[in-house]
Design a protein around this motif. Sequence first.
Motif, PDB file in Angstrom:
ATOM      1  N   GLU B  23       6.741  78.959  77.232  1.00  0.00           N
ATOM      2  CA  GLU B  23       7.124  80.128  78.060  1.00  0.00           C
ATOM      3  C   GLU B  23       7.145  79.669  79.581  1.00  0.00           C
ATOM      4  O   GLU B  23       6.014  79.007  79.926  1.00  0.00           O
ATOM      5  N   GLU B  24       8.186  79.884  80.257  1.00  0.00           N
ATOM      6  CA  GLU B  24       7.984  79.334  81.678  1.00  0.00           C
ATOM      7  C   GLU B  24       7.527  80.559  82.620  1.00  0.00           C
ATOM      8  O   GLU B  24       8.464  80.934  83.454  1.00  0.00           O
ATOM      9  N   GLU B  27       1.105  83.256  84.760  1.00  0.00           N
ATOM     10  CA  GLU B  27       0.111  84.535  84.376  1.00  0.00           C
ATOM     11  C   GLU B  27      -0.897  84.481  85.362  1.00  0.00           C
ATOM     12  O   GLU B  27      -1.770  83.594  85.283  1.00  0.00           O
ATOM     13  N   TYR B  28      -1.145  85.672  86.001  1.00  0.00           N
ATOM     14  CA  TYR B  28      -2.279  85.740  87.250  1.00  0.00           C
ATOM     15  C   TYR B  28      -3.237  86.398  86.367  1.00  0.00           C
ATOM     16  O   TYR B  28      -3.033  87.286  85.657  1.00  0.00           O
ATOM     17  N   ALA B  30      -6.034  88.966  85.999  1.00  0.00           N
ATOM     18  CA  ALA B  30      -6.061  90.291  86.237  1.00  0.00           C
ATOM     19  C   ALA B  30      -7.276  90.950  85.874  1.00  0.00           C
ATOM     20  O   ALA B  30      -8.033  90.544  84.939  1.00  0.00           O
ATOM     21  N   ALA B  31      -7.759  92.095  86.696  1.00  0.00           N
ATOM     22  CA  ALA B  31      -8.863  92.802  86.149  1.00  0.00           C
ATOM     23  C   ALA B  31     -10.049  91.981  86.137  1.00  0.00           C
ATOM     24  O   ALA B  31     -10.922  92.262  85.327  1.00  0.00           O
ATOM     25  N   ALA B  48      -3.123  97.655  93.434  1.00  0.00           N
ATOM     26  CA  ALA B  48      -1.820  97.019  93.026  1.00  0.00           C
ATOM     27  C   ALA B  48      -0.700  97.784  93.955  1.00  0.00           C
ATOM     28  O   ALA B  48      -0.874  98.765  94.590  1.00  0.00           O
ATOM     29  N   VAL B  51       0.289 101.492  94.859  1.00  0.00           N
ATOM     30  CA  VAL B  51      -0.793 102.471  94.323  1.00  0.00           C
ATOM     31  C   VAL B  51      -1.550 102.947  95.480  1.00  0.00           C
ATOM     32  O   VAL B  51      -2.189 102.055  96.384  1.00  0.00           O
ATOM     33  N   VAL B 277      -6.806 106.538  91.232  1.00  0.00           N
ATOM     34  CA  VAL B 277      -5.674 105.991  91.703  1.00  0.00           C
ATOM     35  C   VAL B 277      -4.674 106.906  91.647  1.00  0.00           C
ATOM     36  O   VAL B 277      -4.238 107.733  90.454  1.00  0.00           O
ATOM     37  N   THR B 279      -0.123 106.644  91.501  1.00  0.00           N
ATOM     38  CA  THR B 279       0.860 105.777  91.900  1.00  0.00           C
ATOM     39  C   THR B 279       1.867 106.400  92.892  1.00  0.00           C
ATOM     40  O   THR B 279       2.691 107.513  92.522  1.00  0.00           O
ATOM     41  N   LYS B 282       6.844 103.523  92.281  1.00  0.00           N
ATOM     42  CA  LYS B 282       6.811 102.882  90.971  1.00  0.00           C
ATOM     43  C   LYS B 282       7.409 101.339  90.922  1.00  0.00           C
ATOM     44  O   LYS B 282       8.427 101.218  91.818  1.00  0.00           O
ATOM     45  N   PRO B 283       7.042 100.407  90.180  1.00  0.00           N
ATOM     46  CA  PRO B 283       7.469  99.282  90.238  1.00  0.00           C
ATOM     47  C   PRO B 283       9.055  99.186  89.510  1.00  0.00           C
ATOM     48  O   PRO B 283       9.049  99.915  88.640  1.00  0.00           O
ATOM     49  N   THR B 285      11.601  97.674  87.208  1.00  0.00           N
ATOM     50  CA  THR B 285      11.556  96.896  85.936  1.00  0.00           C
ATOM     51  C   THR B 285      12.730  96.294  85.663  1.00  0.00           C
ATOM     52  O   THR B 285      13.785  96.749  86.026  1.00  0.00           O
TER      53      THR B 285
END
Lengths: 184, 285
Positions: B23-24, B27-28, B30-31, B48, B51, B277, B279, B282-283, B285
Amino acid sequence: MKKHFFLIILFIGGFTGFSFGQKYFSKTGRVHIVSEAPVEKIEADNNNGYVIFDAASGRFEFSVLIKGFTFQKALMQEHFNENYMESDDYPKAVYKGSIADWSTIHLMNDHVFQVNVEGQLTMHGVTKPFKCPASIIMKSGGVSATSSFDIAIADFNIQIPKVVKDNISKNVKVDVKVDLLPMK
Amino acid sequence: MAAADGQVIAQKEQDLLSLLGREETTEYAAASFKTDHVINLHSLENTAAGVLDIKISHRFGFLSEGLYQLFGLDQATIRIGADYGITDRLSIGVGRSSYEKSYDGFIKYKILRQSTGLRTMPITIAVLGTTCIETLHWAHPERNNLFSSRMYHVAQLIIGRKFSNGFSLQISPTLVHRNLVETASEKNDVLACGFAGRIKLNKRLSLNAEYIYLLPDQVAAGVHNSLSLGFDIETGGHVFQLHFTNSTSMIERGFIAETVGDWGKGDIHLGFNISRVFTIVKPKT
């Protein structure tokens, strides 16, 4: 760009007719998941499903990265990865299966074929046999496939704590859509 | 021969997906911590994008105050604040503390993000800048007091790594600048280094610890290094942080350069931070 151009040529060449003995693939398979519970509806999308389909045998494999699902709320996404799917330990969901009675299906352009899919679904470290119906859509422009099914998350050893039992459904609805390209 | 052919085919079939390659994606991590604060120190994490994180932080008095003050429960120091994520890498925040009636603001940016996949990065580095204005009445109103005397600035690097799902560690070299200090022996610029970590005890509970080492001969006599131990308890949209600390202030210049509590003498605050938190954006998608 060159690569894309090459793909386009293949695409046009390949889809004047569906070719058996050919392999088809996608790196942009779309997976939409929905949990509808009394308190909230949670949805997420992943547009980077990897699919490969072997037209000779009717076998195919589908893989999505769990961390690739995006949610409406960042916290939901964090909980999904940290508390439920444990994506650091189980980074992918993978389906390996085949289309039932593939040899008896005669694909034609501009037709939608209802098929059954059988195989093994692996996620969260659990592998289960899994069957579902799917549609193969043949158009002169290409071939795509869709499927909708429910996953009982308890089957995959994912527990919902009592405090949030009204927030998360026991069955998650999954919609899959892929546009396939011929492999060279 | 036929059997060998069959085996080759079976092997090919098993690796159908490998034909597509890896997979190109990047992945960061997280948490690494449950919120953007370990206890007092800023953690590796940011709020985030889109937020809003409302924070209510509270420290009771010292346990050493004894029964008369009900072991500190009669007293309280409080900070109310709000952090907001502009992007996943850039966040800002403001707050008001009862400690010296201070207003504070911060800006925090992740320079590097720990990641695997297409781009591999072993650590996260964030840079933090904070400013604080205390608004107590002037101790000597008859003097020519300057507004700048009320101001404090802090620059901090946060370098850390999520070593595993359950274990994260960070170090925070810090410079605290104080425009005005009480005595000539105190330094205006104070150097310190914070160390912090967390161990996840289960999915919703983690044990956090932080220690801030002050380089010698910089601050007033009686100032101690800050040491805090606590738990993060996650309950859906809230994170509840419960801890013990010898620091009274909840902002950098205070807990780094003005911690007067001595763990050895029982000068320990029971404290909590509540983070909720919301939101706002919203991000896509």
